[in-house]
Design a protein around this motif. Structure first.
Motif, PDB file in Angstrom:
ATOM      1  N   ARG A 118       0.804  -1.210   0.000  1.00 20.32           N
ATOM      2  CA  ARG A 118       0.000   0.000   0.000  1.00 20.32           C
ATOM      3  C   ARG A 118       0.842   1.268   0.000  1.00 20.32           C
ATOM      4  O   ARG A 118       0.434   2.309  -0.543  1.00 20.32           O
ATOM      5  N   HIS A 119       2.014   1.213   0.610  1.00 20.18           N
ATOM      6  CA  HIS A 119       2.852   2.411   0.699  1.00 20.18           C
ATOM      7  C   HIS A 119       3.264   2.943  -0.667  1.00 20.18           C
ATOM      8  O   HIS A 119       3.518   4.142  -0.816  1.00 20.18           O
ATOM      9  N   LEU A 120       3.324   2.071  -1.673  1.00 18.22           N
ATOM     10  CA  LEU A 120       3.720   2.537  -3.006  1.00 18.22           C
ATOM     11  C   LEU A 120       2.718   3.543  -3.553  1.00 18.22           C
ATOM     12  O   LEU A 120       3.093   4.584  -4.103  1.00 18.22           O
ATOM     13  N   ASP A 121       1.433   3.241  -3.408  1.00 24.99           N
ATOM     14  CA  ASP A 121       0.405   4.175  -3.878  1.00 24.99           C
ATOM     15  C   ASP A 121       0.466   5.489  -3.114  1.00 24.99           C
ATOM     16  O   ASP A 121       0.302   6.569  -3.698  1.00 24.99           O
ATOM     17  N   VAL A 122       0.703   5.409  -1.804  1.00 23.44           N
ATOM     18  CA  VAL A 122       0.749   6.620  -0.978  1.00 23.44           C
ATOM     19  C   VAL A 122       1.934   7.495  -1.380  1.00 23.44           C
ATOM     20  O   VAL A 122       1.797   8.715  -1.569  1.00 23.44           O
ATOM     21  N   LEU A 123       3.103   6.887  -1.539  1.00 24.34           N
ATOM     22  CA  LEU A 123       4.298   7.648  -1.892  1.00 24.34           C
ATOM     23  C   LEU A 123       4.192   8.248  -3.288  1.00 24.34           C
ATOM     24  O   LEU A 123       4.535   9.421  -3.509  1.00 24.34           O
ATOM     25  N   ARG A 124       3.714   7.472  -4.242  1.00 18.74           N
ATOM     26  CA  ARG A 124       3.594   7.986  -5.611  1.00 18.74           C
ATOM     27  C   ARG A 124       2.525   9.063  -5.707  1.00 18.74           C
ATOM     28  O   ARG A 124       2.659  10.012  -6.488  1.00 18.74           O
ATOM     29  N   GLY A 125       1.468   8.926  -4.889  1.00 22.25           N
ATOM     30  CA  GLY A 125       0.443   9.950  -4.892  1.00 22.25           C
ATOM     31  C   GLY A 125       0.957  11.292  -4.414  1.00 22.25           C
ATOM     32  O   GLY A 125       0.516  12.343  -4.887  1.00 22.25           O
ATOM     33  N   ARG A 126       1.890  11.266  -3.480  1.00 23.67           N
ATOM     34  CA  ARG A 126       2.394  12.537  -2.934  1.00 23.67           C
ATOM     35  C   ARG A 126       3.594  13.082  -3.705  1.00 23.67           C
ATOM     36  O   ARG A 126       3.698  14.305  -3.913  1.00 23.67           O
ATOM     37  N   PHE A 127       4.512  12.192  -4.123  1.00 24.24           N
ATOM     38  CA  PHE A 127       5.772  12.664  -4.701  1.00 24.24           C
ATOM     39  C   PHE A 127       5.913  12.376  -6.195  1.00 24.24           C
ATOM     40  O   PHE A 127       6.903  12.776  -6.797  1.00 24.24           O
ATOM     41  N   GLY A 128       4.931  11.704  -6.789  1.00 26.22           N
ATOM     42  CA  GLY A 128       4.986  11.411  -8.214  1.00 26.22           C
ATOM     43  C   GLY A 128       5.506  10.016  -8.492  1.00 26.22           C
ATOM     44  O   GLY A 128       6.382   9.512  -7.780  1.00 26.22           O
ATOM     45  N   GLN A 129       4.977   9.404  -9.530  1.00 28.33           N
ATOM     46  CA  GLN A 129       5.336   8.022  -9.830  1.00 28.33           C
ATOM     47  C   GLN A 129       6.811   7.856 -10.147  1.00 28.33           C
ATOM     48  O   GLN A 129       7.429   6.865  -9.778  1.00 28.33           O
ATOM     49  N   ALA A 130       7.384   8.829 -10.832  1.00 31.20           N
ATOM     50  CA  ALA A 130       8.778   8.699 -11.264  1.00 31.20           C
ATOM     51  C   ALA A 130       9.763   8.743 -10.105  1.00 31.20           C
ATOM     52  O   ALA A 130      10.916   8.318 -10.250  1.00 31.20           O
ATOM     53  N   SER A 131       9.324   9.226  -8.937  1.00 32.09           N
ATOM     54  CA  SER A 131      10.254   9.389  -7.811  1.00 32.09           C
ATOM     55  C   SER A 131      10.477   8.108  -7.017  1.00 32.09           C
ATOM     56  O   SER A 131      11.435   8.038  -6.239  1.00 32.09           O
ATOM     57  N   VAL A 132       9.610   7.105  -7.186  1.00 30.31           N
ATOM     58  CA  VAL A 132       9.571   5.978  -6.260  1.00 30.31           C
ATOM     59  C   VAL A 132      10.037   4.686  -6.922  1.00 30.31           C
ATOM     60  O   VAL A 132       9.570   4.327  -8.005  1.00 30.31           O
ATOM     61  N   LEU A 133      10.933   3.983  -6.250  1.00 24.53           N
ATOM     62  CA  LEU A 133      11.341   2.638  -6.636  1.00 24.53           C
ATOM     63  C   LEU A 133      10.625   1.624  -5.754  1.00 24.53           C
ATOM     64  O   LEU A 133      10.002   1.964  -4.758  1.00 24.53           O
ATOM     65  N   GLY A 134      10.734   0.361  -6.121  1.00 18.91           N
ATOM     66  CA  GLY A 134      10.279  -0.714  -5.261  1.00 18.91           C
ATOM     67  C   GLY A 134      11.467  -1.344  -4.567  1.00 18.91           C
ATOM     68  O   GLY A 134      12.584  -1.366  -5.113  1.00 18.91           O
ATOM     69  N   GLY A 135      11.247  -1.846  -3.359  1.00 14.44           N
ATOM     70  CA  GLY A 135      12.365  -2.462  -2.647  1.00 14.44           C
ATOM     71  C   GLY A 135      11.907  -3.328  -1.492  1.00 14.44           C
ATOM     72  O   GLY A 135      10.803  -3.147  -0.960  1.00 14.44           O
ATOM     73  N   VAL A 136      12.753  -4.264  -1.133  1.00  6.13           N
ATOM     74  CA  VAL A 136      12.556  -5.067   0.072  1.00  6.13           C
ATOM     75  C   VAL A 136      13.910  -5.211   0.751  1.00  6.13           C
ATOM     76  O   VAL A 136      14.962  -5.164   0.105  1.00  6.13           O
ATOM     77  N   CYS A 137      13.880  -5.371   2.051  1.00  7.09           N
ATOM     78  CA  CYS A 137      15.110  -5.682   2.774  1.00  7.09           C
ATOM     79  C   CYS A 137      14.914  -6.995   3.515  1.00  7.09           C
ATOM     80  O   CYS A 137      13.803  -7.319   3.942  1.00  7.09           O
ATOM     81  N   LEU A 138      15.974  -7.728   3.627  1.00  6.74           N
ATOM     82  CA  LEU A 138      15.967  -9.010   4.313  1.00  6.74           C
ATOM     83  C   LEU A 138      16.982  -8.928   5.439  1.00  6.74           C
ATOM     84  O   LEU A 138      18.195  -9.013   5.207  1.00  6.74           O
ATOM     85  N   ILE A 139      16.485  -8.706   6.644  1.00  6.10           N
ATOM     86  CA  ILE A 139      17.366  -8.580   7.807  1.00  6.10           C
ATOM     87  C   ILE A 139      16.546  -8.807   9.069  1.00  6.10           C
ATOM     88  O   ILE A 139      15.357  -8.484   9.104  1.00  6.10           O
ATOM     89  N   THR A 147      20.347  -7.972   3.311  1.00 11.26           N
ATOM     90  CA  THR A 147      20.187  -7.805   1.872  1.00 11.26           C
ATOM     91  C   THR A 147      19.166  -6.717   1.562  1.00 11.26           C
ATOM     92  O   THR A 147      18.140  -6.618   2.230  1.00 11.26           O
ATOM     93  N   ILE A 148      19.454  -5.929   0.536  1.00  8.85           N
ATOM     94  CA  ILE A 148      18.474  -5.018  -0.050  1.00  8.85           C
ATOM     95  C   ILE A 148      18.280  -5.428  -1.502  1.00  8.85           C
ATOM     96  O   ILE A 148      19.251  -5.579  -2.261  1.00  8.85           O
ATOM     97  N   VAL A 149      17.034  -5.635  -1.889  1.00  7.66           N
ATOM     98  CA  VAL A 149      16.659  -5.941  -3.267  1.00  7.66           C
ATOM     99  C   VAL A 149      15.761  -4.802  -3.747  1.00  7.66           C
ATOM    100  O   VAL A 149      14.819  -4.418  -3.045  1.00  7.66           O
ATOM    101  N   PHE A 150      16.024  -4.261  -4.928  1.00  9.58           N
ATOM    102  CA  PHE A 150      15.245  -3.113  -5.378  1.00  9.58           C
ATOM    103  C   PHE A 150      15.244  -3.030  -6.894  1.00  9.58           C
ATOM    104  O   PHE A 150      15.977  -3.765  -7.582  1.00  9.58           O
ATOM    105  N   GLY A 151      14.418  -2.141  -7.416  1.00  4.00           N
ATOM    106  CA  GLY A 151      14.374  -1.941  -8.857  1.00  4.00           C
ATOM    107  C   GLY A 151      13.271  -0.985  -9.250  1.00  4.00           C
ATOM    108  O   GLY A 151      12.481  -0.520  -8.417  1.00  4.00           O
ATOM    109  N   GLU A 152      13.222  -0.694 -10.548  1.00  2.00           N
ATOM    110  CA  GLU A 152      12.170   0.161 -11.090  1.00  2.00           C
ATOM    111  C   GLU A 152      10.845  -0.589 -11.058  1.00  2.00           C
ATOM    112  O   GLU A 152      10.778  -1.786 -11.358  1.00  2.00           O
ATOM    113  N   LEU A 153       9.771   0.116 -10.704  1.00  2.00           N
ATOM    114  CA  LEU A 153       8.470  -0.520 -10.580  1.00  2.00           C
ATOM    115  C   LEU A 153       7.912  -0.977 -11.924  1.00  2.00           C
ATOM    116  O   LEU A 153       7.065  -1.873 -11.978  1.00  2.00           O
TER     117      LEU A 153
END
Length: 310
Positions: A106-127, A145-151
């Motif tokens: 859900r946080h992806l929609d919230v972040l992109r809604g406020r700061f724009g779609q182009a500003s946000v990547l996707g990511g997960v951390c394993l720790i 580990t951090i895993v990330f990329g363009e949405l």
């Protein structure tokens, strides 16, 4: 690359601290009390990968941010997202990239809604990490580990640059083109682990040893995986195999951090890890469908929150 790490808790403090120790330009966005702690004692990491103390920690308060940063690493609890966005908003400029490491989707929609779609990547951390009584960061396993990329699944120059900056920390970094799939897979695993260990107030090993425990674990995993499949992200077999190995390990002491939050009387991410997944399931279910273990697990967490005013 100027990097702003939002918070200096167990996750942000670990990854940001490792990068700063490796020479990256890292500043921690913190509250005044945490800034004072770090000024007096440094940022302390206790880890099977090697203990370390970062002295002269660079910190900033939200009101004193005076220029945009290139990268914002966001690892707050999901329920703190709104206040975190307010705090780091002054650091966001036209070229700023936000890399969230939050649970769920859900946080992806919230972040992109406020700061724009182009500003946000996707990511997960394993720790697995926590703060001890002295406010030191304690890493509990070897995994970091951090895993990330363009949405949108594309490769980009900014992902390559961010990967290089992250790797200064010496932890594992993966830049991938299927980050949304991986986020769903982590969500399925986490919802199963949190739902089961919270519902039964027990570790994985204790659940499996109880009558019906293995059936309950399998049922909950299948329910969570079915939601992902309904939304176009069926579990890949290598992930499913790794997840089952952890969820069905006899004698395992593994519990979810959500259970530890309940045991300590703290607020939980129940709405974001269990509730949002359940809402997506209900959207595709006929009215009057029988309750599931996922629904019972969410109800259990919400009853705890109601009783404790969380």
């Amino acid at each position: 690359m100027r990097i702003l790490v939002v918070g200096a808790g167990a996750v942000g403090g670990y990854f940001g601290g490792r990068m700063a120790l490796g020479g990256a330009d890292v500043t921690f966005l913190v509250r005044e009390a945490r800034a004072q702690e770090l000024a007096e004692h440094g940022l302390v990491i206790k880890s099977p990968k090697g203990d370390a103390t970062l002295a002269n920690v660079k910190t900033v308060l939200s009101a004193r941010i005076d220029a945009p940063y290139d990268l914002i690493l966001l690892s707050c609890k999901a329920y703190d997202l709104d206040s975190a966005m307010d705090a780091f908003a002054p650091a966001v400029g036209p070229s700023t990239t936000i890399l969230p490491l939050l649970n769920g989707m859900r946080h992806l929609d919230v972040l992109r809604g406020r700061f724009g779609q182009a500003s946000v990547l996707g990511g997960v951390c394993l720790i697995a990490a926590t703060l001890d009584a002295s406010r030191a960061i304690v890493q509990m396993t070897n995994m970091h580990t951090i895993v990330f990329g363009e949405l949108d699944g594309t490769q980009s120059a900014r992902v390559d640059a961010i990967a290089a900056a992250l790797r200064t920390g010496g932890f594992d970094v993966e830049a991938i083109d299927a980050i949304v799939q991986q986020m769903w897979e982590k969500w399925v695993f986490l919802a199963t682990l949190a739902g089961s260990t919270c519902l039964f107030r027990a570790s994985v090993g204790d659940i499996l040893a109880a009558p019906g425990g293995q059936v309950a674990m399998r049922t909950l995993f299948d329910e969570c995986a079915a939601v992902a499949a309904e939304h176009g992200h069926a579990m890949r077999e290598p992930f499913a195999e790794r997840s089952r190995a952890m969820l069905f390990a006899q004698g395992s002491p593994l519990t979810a951090s959500m259970l530890r939050d309940i045991e300590n009387g703290l607020r939980t991410e129940g709405d974001h890890v269990l509730g949002d997944l359940l809402a997506r399931r209900r959207a595709n279910q006929p009215a009057g469908a029988p309750p599931t273990l996922l629904e019972l697990a969410y109800t259990h967490v919400k009853a705890y929150e109601a009783r404790h005013g969380r």
